[in-house]
Write a protein that holds these residues in place. Structure first.
Motif, mmCIF file in Angstrom:
data_model
loop_
_atom_site.group_PDB
_atom_site.id
_atom_site.type_symbol
_atom_site.label_atom_id
_atom_site.label_comp_id
_atom_site.label_asym_id
_atom_site.label_seq_id
_atom_site.Cartn_x
_atom_site.Cartn_y
_atom_site.Cartn_z
ATOM 1 N N SER A 38 0.808 -1.222 0.000
ATOM 2 C CA SER A 38 0.000 0.000 0.000
ATOM 3 C C SER A 38 0.836 1.265 0.000
ATOM 4 C CB SER A 38 -0.927 0.011 1.226
ATOM 5 O OG SER A 38 -1.832 -1.072 1.175
ATOM 6 N N LEU A 39 2.088 1.162 0.438
ATOM 7 C CA LEU A 39 2.899 2.356 0.604
ATOM 8 C C LEU A 39 4.241 2.206 -0.103
ATOM 9 C CD1 LEU A 39 2.288 2.886 4.431
ATOM 10 C CD2 LEU A 39 1.093 4.014 2.542
ATOM 11 N N ARG A 40 4.840 3.360 -0.331
ATOM 12 C CA ARG A 40 6.203 3.429 -0.875
ATOM 13 C C ARG A 40 6.967 4.489 -0.112
ATOM 14 N NH1 ARG A 40 7.881 -0.010 -5.462
ATOM 15 N NH2 ARG A 40 5.917 -0.866 -6.247
ATOM 16 N N THR A 41 8.256 4.277 0.038
ATOM 17 C CA THR A 41 9.095 5.317 0.623
ATOM 18 C C THR A 41 9.346 6.390 -0.429
ATOM 19 O OG1 THR A 41 11.180 4.318 -0.055
ATOM 20 C CG2 THR A 41 10.237 3.542 2.018
ATOM 21 N N THR A 42 9.909 7.470 0.008
ATOM 22 C CA THR A 42 10.233 8.539 -0.937
ATOM 23 C C THR A 42 11.237 8.076 -1.978
ATOM 24 O OG1 THR A 42 11.912 9.316 0.616
ATOM 25 C CG2 THR A 42 9.741 10.377 0.716
ATOM 26 N N ALA A 43 11.997 7.030 -1.616
ATOM 27 C CA ALA A 43 12.966 6.483 -2.558
ATOM 28 C C ALA A 43 12.350 5.419 -3.467
ATOM 29 C CB ALA A 43 14.148 5.892 -1.809
ATOM 30 N N GLY A 44 11.053 5.115 -3.262
ATOM 31 C CA GLY A 44 10.368 4.161 -4.136
ATOM 32 C C GLY A 44 10.368 2.743 -3.629
ATOM 33 N N TYR A 45 10.857 2.488 -2.406
ATOM 34 C CA TYR A 45 10.875 1.134 -1.872
ATOM 35 C C TYR A 45 9.496 0.745 -1.348
ATOM 36 C CZ TYR A 45 15.948 1.490 -2.158
ATOM 37 O OH TYR A 45 17.227 1.657 -2.607
ATOM 38 N N ARG A 46 9.147 -0.522 -1.519
ATOM 39 C CA ARG A 46 7.845 -1.029 -1.093
ATOM 40 C C ARG A 46 7.754 -1.062 0.444
ATOM 41 N NH1 ARG A 46 9.690 -3.919 -5.436
ATOM 42 N NH2 ARG A 46 8.244 -4.378 -7.156
ATOM 43 N N LEU A 47 6.550 -0.730 0.951
ATOM 44 C CA LEU A 47 6.244 -0.866 2.367
ATOM 45 C C LEU A 47 4.875 -1.516 2.506
ATOM 46 C CD1 LEU A 47 7.395 2.572 3.848
ATOM 47 C CD2 LEU A 47 8.536 0.365 4.087
ATOM 48 N N TYR A 48 4.810 -2.492 3.376
ATOM 49 C CA TYR A 48 3.570 -3.247 3.551
ATOM 50 C C TYR A 48 2.903 -2.851 4.871
ATOM 51 C CZ TYR A 48 5.077 -6.253 -0.280
ATOM 52 O OH TYR A 48 5.468 -6.737 -1.508
ATOM 53 N N THR A 49 1.587 -2.662 4.822
ATOM 54 C CA THR A 49 0.813 -2.327 6.014
ATOM 55 C C THR A 49 0.306 -3.617 6.667
ATOM 56 O OG1 THR A 49 -1.274 -2.231 4.829
ATOM 57 C CG2 THR A 49 0.055 -0.200 4.901
ATOM 58 N N ALA A 50 -0.333 -3.454 7.824
ATOM 59 C CA ALA A 50 -0.906 -4.605 8.514
ATOM 60 C C ALA A 50 -1.964 -5.278 7.646
ATOM 61 C CB ALA A 50 -1.504 -4.175 9.851
#
Length: 267
Positions: A38-50
């Motif tokens: 659902s999310l990305r860091t400012t650098a474009g890396y994937r981030l997963y939520t609960a």
């Protein structure tokens, strides 16, 4: 946008470690739209939520029970999907696969047993099929002598696929050959004659039920039949002197095919 160090947001590596899957699998599921972070860091890396993690848990569970990715997508995203029906169908496939694996296990057990024992018959079955002169210790003796040869492997593979009825047919062929050998010796058939050579060829054909027999190997067998007390007793029990006579007709046939019996080897 949450910071990449936020404990509520997991990186691809963290999610892979938690779920026991590879980073490559997570990337693939993202690419095909099955489980996108659902999310990305400012650098474009994937981030997963609960919530992402919950969906991924369900994907892993369904994948472990054998559902394909397209079926998993339908189960997760299609509100009209017949989930119990899909699971029942998968259960049927799993049961069929278990049955095939059980059959494979049984086949492997027979193959192992055949390599170790040779003949998968009880001593009583052997005596009933091969007659009172048959020695049930012969298969074990053959394994000691030839267990490291290609011919023993061929014999074991054939033995593993045979039941009592198949062995009965082999025993009848062997008994018929023994009778023909005894009758020929009584009739004065001479080594090297057409009649003797036909019997030599018949022996090779009958023996092929165990493994292919070359002429050089046949010469070695002829010598063993005469020299080994057990085999000699078997053949001489059919006709006195049959073991030596059989060795002579094999030697004569070998010479006719350019083989020196005195130098023949197991090959």
């Amino acid at each position: 946008m949450p910071d990449a160090t936020d404990d509520d947001d997991l990186t691809v590596g963290q999610v892979a470690a938690r779920l026991g899957v590879t980073v490559r699998a997570l990337h693939h599921w993202d690419e095909i739209g099955l489980a996108r972070p659902s999310l990305r860091t400012t650098a474009g890396y994937r981030l997963y939520t609960a919530a992402d993690l919950q969906r991924l848990h369900r994907i892993v569970v369904y994948r472990e029970i054998g559902l394909g990715l397209d079926r998993i997508r339908a189960v997760l995203d299609d509100s009209t999907a017949d989930v119990p029906g899909a699971l029942r169908a998968q259960r049927t496939q799993v049961a069929e696969r278990i049955d095939r694996l059980q059959q494979l296990t049984a086949g492997l057990d027979r193959m192992i047993d055949a390599h170790e024992r040779g003949l998968l018959l009880t001593a009583e079955q052997q005596a009933a099929m091969f007659g009172p002169t048959w020695n049930p210790d012969w298969p074990a003796e053959a394994r000691r002598r030839y267990g490291d040869t290609t011919q023993w492997l061929q014999y074991a593979e054939r033995s593993a696929s045979r039941g009592p009825e198949e062995w009965k047919a082999v025993a009848e062929a062997v008994a018929g050959l023994d009778r023909a050998l005894g009758d020929a010796m009584d009739a004065g058939v001479a080594p090297g004659s057409p009649e003797a050579n036909q019997l030599v060829e018949r022996h090779r054909e009958v023996f092929a039920s165990y493994f292919p027999l070359t002429r050089q190997m046949q010469v070695c067998l002829g010598r063993m039949y005469e020299a080994d007390p057990g085999f000699a007793a078997h053949y001489d029990g059919i006709r006195d002197g049959l073991a030596a006579w059989f060795r002579r007709i094999v030697d004569a046939s070998a010479r006719a095919h350019g083989i020196d019996p005195d130098t023949a080897t197991w090959q």
